[in-house]
Design an enzyme around this catalytic site. Structure first.
Site, PDB file in Angstrom:
ATOM      1  N   GLU A   1       0.853  -1.181   0.000  1.00  0.00           N
ATOM      2  CA  GLU A   1       0.000   0.000   0.000  1.00  0.00           C
ATOM      3  C   GLU A   1       0.896   1.241   0.000  1.00  0.00           C
ATOM      4  O   GLU A   1       2.053   1.184   0.404  1.00  0.00           O
ATOM      5  CB  GLU A   1      -0.943   0.024   1.199  1.00  0.00           C
ATOM      6  CG  GLU A   1      -0.260  -0.016   2.532  1.00  0.00           C
ATOM      7  CD  GLU A   1       0.117  -1.432   2.947  1.00  0.00           C
ATOM      8  OE1 GLU A   1       0.512  -1.574   4.077  1.00  0.00           O
ATOM      9  OE2 GLU A   1       0.026  -2.366   2.150  1.00  0.00           O
TER      10      GLU A   1
ATOM     11  N   ASP B   1      20.543  29.576 -24.020  1.00  0.00           N
ATOM     12  CA  ASP B   1      20.753  30.881 -24.635  1.00  0.00           C
ATOM     13  C   ASP B   1      21.962  31.514 -23.986  1.00  0.00           C
ATOM     14  O   ASP B   1      22.290  31.196 -22.852  1.00  0.00           O
ATOM     15  CB  ASP B   1      19.568  31.798 -24.305  1.00  0.00           C
ATOM     16  CG  ASP B   1      18.427  31.572 -25.240  1.00  0.00           C
ATOM     17  OD1 ASP B   1      18.654  31.028 -26.322  1.00  0.00           O
ATOM     18  OD2 ASP B   1      17.295  31.953 -24.876  1.00  0.00           O
TER      19      ASP B   1
ATOM     20  N   ASN C   1       3.057  -1.841   8.679  1.00  0.00           N
ATOM     21  CA  ASN C   1       2.946  -1.188   7.366  1.00  0.00           C
ATOM     22  C   ASN C   1       2.529   0.267   7.473  1.00  0.00           C
ATOM     23  O   ASN C   1       2.968   1.107   6.709  1.00  0.00           O
ATOM     24  CB  ASN C   1       1.939  -1.933   6.484  1.00  0.00           C
ATOM     25  CG  ASN C   1       2.520  -3.237   5.980  1.00  0.00           C
ATOM     26  OD1 ASN C   1       3.673  -3.555   6.268  1.00  0.00           O
ATOM     27  ND2 ASN C   1       1.735  -3.988   5.243  1.00  0.00           N
TER      28      ASN C   1
ATOM     29  N   ASP D   1       6.522   1.668   8.870  1.00  0.00           N
ATOM     30  CA  ASP D   1       6.951   1.726   7.483  1.00  0.00           C
ATOM     31  C   ASP D   1       6.731   3.094   6.862  1.00  0.00           C
ATOM     32  O   ASP D   1       7.606   3.655   6.245  1.00  0.00           O
ATOM     33  CB  ASP D   1       6.162   0.719   6.659  1.00  0.00           C
ATOM     34  CG  ASP D   1       6.977  -0.508   6.399  1.00  0.00           C
ATOM     35  OD1 ASP D   1       8.025  -0.651   7.043  1.00  0.00           O
ATOM     36  OD2 ASP D   1       6.561  -1.299   5.550  1.00  0.00           O
TER      37      ASP D   1
HETATM   38  P1  ATP Z   1      20.576  34.847 -27.096  1.00  0.00           P
HETATM   39  O1  ATP Z   1      19.960  34.116 -28.245  1.00  0.00           O
HETATM   40  O2  ATP Z   1      21.728  34.145 -26.521  1.00  0.00           O
HETATM   41  O3  ATP Z   1      19.637  35.378 -26.082  1.00  0.00           O
HETATM   42  P2  ATP Z   1      20.849  37.310 -28.442  1.00  0.00           P
HETATM   43  O4  ATP Z   1      20.281  38.253 -27.478  1.00  0.00           O
HETATM   44  O5  ATP Z   1      22.020  37.722 -29.231  1.00  0.00           O
HETATM   45  O6  ATP Z   1      21.352  36.045 -27.765  1.00  0.00           O
HETATM   46  P3  ATP Z   1      18.585  37.688 -30.018  1.00  0.00           P
HETATM   47  O7  ATP Z   1      17.938  38.508 -29.005  1.00  0.00           O
HETATM   48  O8  ATP Z   1      17.800  36.752 -30.851  1.00  0.00           O
HETATM   49  O9  ATP Z   1      19.708  36.817 -29.411  1.00  0.00           O
HETATM   50  O10 ATP Z   1      19.374  38.687 -30.963  1.00  0.00           O
HETATM   51  C1  ATP Z   1      19.949  38.251 -32.164  1.00  0.00           C
HETATM   52  C2  ATP Z   1      20.796  39.351 -32.779  1.00  0.00           C
HETATM   53  O11 ATP Z   1      19.944  40.438 -33.133  1.00  0.00           O
HETATM   54  C3  ATP Z   1      21.789  39.969 -31.827  1.00  0.00           C
HETATM   55  O12 ATP Z   1      23.001  39.298 -31.822  1.00  0.00           O
HETATM   56  C4  ATP Z   1      21.970  41.353 -32.389  1.00  0.00           C
HETATM   57  O13 ATP Z   1      22.849  41.329 -33.492  1.00  0.00           O
HETATM   58  C5  ATP Z   1      20.586  41.666 -32.889  1.00  0.00           C
HETATM   59  N1  ATP Z   1      19.819  42.393 -31.884  1.00  0.00           N
HETATM   60  C6  ATP Z   1      19.576  42.058 -30.605  1.00  0.00           C
HETATM   61  N2  ATP Z   1      18.798  42.949 -29.995  1.00  0.00           N
HETATM   62  C7  ATP Z   1      18.511  43.884 -30.898  1.00  0.00           C
HETATM   63  C8  ATP Z   1      17.731  45.082 -30.907  1.00  0.00           C
HETATM   64  N3  ATP Z   1      17.069  45.474 -29.820  1.00  0.00           N
HETATM   65  N4  ATP Z   1      17.675  45.783 -32.035  1.00  0.00           N
HETATM   66  C9  ATP Z   1      18.317  45.382 -33.124  1.00  0.00           C
HETATM   67  N5  ATP Z   1      19.054  44.292 -33.196  1.00  0.00           N
HETATM   68  C10 ATP Z   1      19.168  43.532 -32.119  1.00  0.00           C
END
Ligand code: ATP
Length: 865
Positions: free
Chosen positions: A285, A327, A705, A709
């Protein structure tokens, strides 16, 4: 209910008595909430207490016991006390069952509450974030990509708003929303409305809530969704089955033993007693209940460690995780960015503080204009609002003497194309004096590919490499002039641009991430970095964190797209870093690892991450930066967005699995011991002239039990994870629950306990049958209490953790105390048919019980060698 989509907006606002700018007041919202009830779908009715009580009686043991009680009284009415005790015990057990079930249920409910969706509304003229349940008709709802729509609402304002309504209409392409009056149209065409439980995939908007709760469109189909039935986890199902199988086997054995005893001339009553005792001894049980309770307890514990478990089976899966795909930004790094270097064709790469060139300042201002983040001064302190990538850009302008509001005096913001991780860019349109310009910022590669006026491409690429090698995250900015506002399509807007310059910002790794990566490695868990960032930047940080090691490689999203699934699966072991990937690529990475038999955890925060979160074995959503959609798709929410939390959860998961195994080992070994005692005694009596009689009565076994237990079993469930859990390889996906010799351990430990009990019995029985029973009972129950300490650890119990679990000591003390009461209080000992023991007899029982420690320690020692 009046439909709102075919009324004019003014009419809707008037009838709903609200205000577009100010929203509702808090008092009014409270009043409406009381009147309309919470904005939630009705839950299926809970099973009433009475019914739940009855349901406790449906398991095999209880039925056997009740049957035994009835039969005993029929066969021998003088023994009514025995039957009464059985009934009392059964009822007590049922009550205990309900209490424990409700406790587990409550903690799971609290958990649901914690991960409850939120929504942004305007109340008293201010933006406020509230639980979606508190939304009322007339609330002004602010919608943003990544939100899950909290309630049906009529749109007041839209900016490229796109909504995935597949949950409601089955239409998989997101619907583009508009603000306009409509004729009578079907649900799928009501583009001026948003509907509860649909996901905003793009853009933003403002809407006024028209209905809530069951009045929402989703409420109409909610009956289909209504179910409060908690799904059992795979382990719960498995243990349930094991319990049932053992139960059935036990019954068969009982019937055989009963038949044999009757045939050999034993009285029916005697034979019946043995059979019932055997059944009670054998049926495990509480096997499944223990697991439920351990799982419920552990999820409550994990909340304190910043992990909210949304799906119970995740706790089990966590322990077998072998690959963690994380990420970079914010999870492995701090997401606290600082612009370090800038590049402009006029100046080349310079440190930010060393450049006061007017062109560089102009470039920084373009970056600032092309962002939604801002820095405001509150109580004399600067406060960053919005995405850290953007606020650091605003800060760079600020260092050079420009605030965003300064810039807005000359630049009037018009339209925008929001950032998304697929495009890796964003664009904002401004009216500047009499010109119309668009400013686009994003990753250098994507920006360069869309520019046709580039001053010096070679130099730009070199500058980029230089900055990326320093682990700087590089963003570029470009502009374009327009005669008139174009159609707001990325392919049209973000093209034929003029390159302006770039910035390089640092995002330092989290201190605890490095440690967590190496802990994971020792535990046989591979960490993979997945980022939207540039390959060089990612590589530099991955090396620093110990993710990218000698012989391992980094791959970019475009390289990945050129590989077939088969090619990719073959090579996957080589790659530790994926750069410039889109959310779709994440799904491929998960699947490829899974095809290698790995259990994969994957992090995500955006809307487009939800497919990857769903396909991973453990989807982990970010609690702080994550969207509601990502949280909804995840099995685990990291409330601190921290990579180290995933590894800590895996450790916890392994500990929990260990604890469940320990509980099962303890409970089944105990059952095994009891069966061994009764069965051996009855076989010996049958086959030899020695008449041993029944060593233990059903109530003795019930007592063992249910008390000696269960108490330690629950305590074992609260054990801290052993210090060595992270020194083992992850458990295989298909590994049997009884792997690693658990079954043989259960058998030999059962036989050990049974033999000790039998020795005590035979010794006592040679003096008097009741002395024998008392000694058997005392030995069995004390051995159980002591044996819990053997099961506590795979290592010797004589180490520092002997006193670490106060519940186990509590169980031991309470169990021993009750035991002493039973023997020394005459009323109780009469009921249990126990007799006073001499000091020698008592000492023999205690020594026999303690010898389990000696035996188990010896076996552990041999195993270690
Ligand atoms: P992770 O995927 O590890 O979170 P990350 O922040 O680089 O990293 P994303 O947020 O998808 O991933 O961003 C991808 C890319 O887009 C970045 O590396 C940058 O070049 C560009 N990026 C990020 N934020 C902005 C923004 N606010 N405006 C314009 N371009 C951006």
């Amino acid at each position: 209910m009046t439909a709102r989509y075919n009324q004019s907006l003014e009419e809707v606002i008037r009838t709903l008595q609200t205000n577009i700018e100010q929203g509702l007041t808090t008092e009014e919202a409270q009043r409406r909430l009381e009147e309309q009830g919470p904005n939630a779908l009705e839950q299926a009715k809970k099973t009433p207490m009475f019914l739940r009580f009855l349901l406790q009686f449906k398991d095999a043991l209880t039925i056997v016991l009740l049957l035994a009680a009835v039969i005993s009284i029929v066969i021998d009415p003088h023994e009514w006390i025995d039957s009464l005790i059985i009934v009392i015990v059964v009822v007590l057990n049922a009550i205990l069952g309900i209490v424990q079930e409700s406790k587990a249920e409550k903690s799971l409910e609290a958990l649901n509450q914690m991960s409850a969706p939120k929504a942004t509304v305007i109340r008293d003229g201010k933006k406020t974030r509230i639980d979606s349940r508190e939304i009322v008709v007339g609330d002004i709802l602010l919608l943003e990509a990544g939100d899950s729509v909290a309630s049906d609402a009529r749109l007041i304002e839209v900016h490229n708003l796109k909504v995935d309504e597949s949950a409601l209409t089955g239409e998989s392409v997101p619907v583009t929303k508009e603000v306009k009056e409509l004729e009578e149209v079907p649900l799928g065409d009501r583009v001026n409305m948003v509907f509860a439980s649909c996901n905003i995939t793009y853009g933003r908007g403002v809407a006024v809530v028209t209905t809530t709760g069951m009045d929402n469109e989703v409420g109409k189909i909610a009956t289909l969704l209504m179910s409060t039935k908690n799904e059992l986890t795979p382990l719960q199902i498995k243990l349930d089955q094991i319990g049932k199988t053992i139960g059935i086997l036990a019954l068969v054995v009982c019937i055989i033993v009963f038949a044999m005893e009757v045939l050999s001339g034993m009285g029916i009553l005697e034979a019946f007693k043995t059979a019932v005792a055997l059944a009670v001894a054998a049926i495990p049980e509480g096997l499944a209940t223990v697991v439920t309770i351990i799982l419920a307890l552990s999820v409550t514990k994990m909340v304190k460690q910043n992990a909210i478990v949304r799906k119970l089976p995740a706790v089990e899966t966590l322990g077998s995780t072998s690959v963690v795909c994380s990420d970079k930004t914010g999870t492995l790094t701090q997401n606290k960015m600082t612009v370090i270097k800038v590049y402009h064709p006029d100046t080349g790469v310079v440190r930010l503080e060393n450049s006061d060139d007017p062109e560089v300042i102009k470039m920084l201002n373009y970056f600032t204009l092309c962002s939604d983040g801002d820095i405001v001064v509150k109580d004399g302190k600067e406060e960053a609002i919005g995405d850290p990538t953007e606020t650091t850009l605003v800060k760079a302008s600020l260092l050079k003497g420009y605030t965003k509001s300064d810039l807005y005096k000359e630049y009037a913001r018009k339209e925008e194309l929001a950032f998304d991780s697929d495009r890796k860019m964003m664009t904002v349109f401004y009216r500047y004096h009499d010109r119309l310009i668009s400013i686009t910022k994003g990753g250098l590669d994507v920006i360069l590919a869309r520019c046709d006026t580039i001053p010096n491409k070679e130099e730009i690429l070199q500058a980029n490499e230089h900055m990326a090698n320093d682990a700087l995250r590089v963003l570029a900015v470009a502009i374009r002039e327009w005669e008139s506002m174009p159609k707001l399509e990325p392919t049209i807007v973000e093209d034929h641009m003029t390159f302006i310059g770039m910035v390089g910002m640092i995002d330092p790794p989290r201190a605890e991430a490095k440690e967590a990566v190496s802990l994971a490695k020792r535990a046989g868990i591979r960490t993979i970095m997945i980022t939207g960032d540039h390959k060089l930047t990612a590589t530099a940080i991955a090396k620093d964190l110990g993710i990218l090691e000698e012989g391992q490689l980094a791959m970019s999203g475009s390289e990945l797209q050129n590989l077939s699934d088969e090619e990719f699966s073959e090579k996957i072991e080589q790659y530790s870093v994926y750069a410039r990937v889109s959310p779709q690529d994440k799904v491929r990475i998960v699947k490829a690892w899974q095809s290698q038999g790995k259990v994969v955890a994957m992090t995500g925060d955006g809307v487009n991450d939800s497919p990857a979160l769903k396909s991973a074995d453990i989807g982990c959503a970010m609690g702080i930066t994550g969207t509601e959609v990502a949280k909804g798709a995840a099995a685990l929410i990291l409330t601190d967005d921290n990579f180290a939390t995933i590894i800590a959860s895996i450790k916890e998961g392994r500990g929990i699995y260990d604890n469940i195994r320990k509980c099962v080992q303890f409970l089944l070994a105990s059952n095994m011991g009891e069966v061994f005692t009764i069965f051996t005694a009855s076989i010996v009596s049958l086959l030899t002239p020695l008449n041993l009689g029944v060593p233990l009565l059903p109530i003795h076994l019930l007592w063992v039990n249910l008390i000696t237990d269960s108490l330690p079993a629950f305590a074992l469930g609260t054990e801290e994870a052993e210090s060595t859990v992270m020194e083992r390889k992850p458990r295989e996906k298909e590994e049997s629950f009884f792997a690693g010799g658990l079954l043989s351990t259960i058998v030999w430990q059962g036989i050990m306990i049974g033999s000790l009990t039998l020795i005590a019995y035979i010794y006592g029985n040679s003096i008097d049958h009741n002395v024998g029973m008392t000694m058997a009972f005392l030995t069995l129950s004390t051995a159980q209490l002591v044996h819990a300490f053997n099961v506590k650890s795979h290592h010797s119990i004589l180490n520092k953790s002997l006193f670490s679990n106060r519940y186990l000591w509590g169980a031991f003390l309470v169990g021993s105390l009750l035991q002493i009461l039973l023997i020394s209080v005459p009323v109780l000992s009469n009921i249990f048919k126990l007799v006073p023991l001499t000091v020698t007899q008592f000492a023999i029982c205690i020594l026999l019980s303690l010898s389990t420690v000696v035996i188990c320690e010896s076996v552990k020692r041999i195993n270690r060698k």
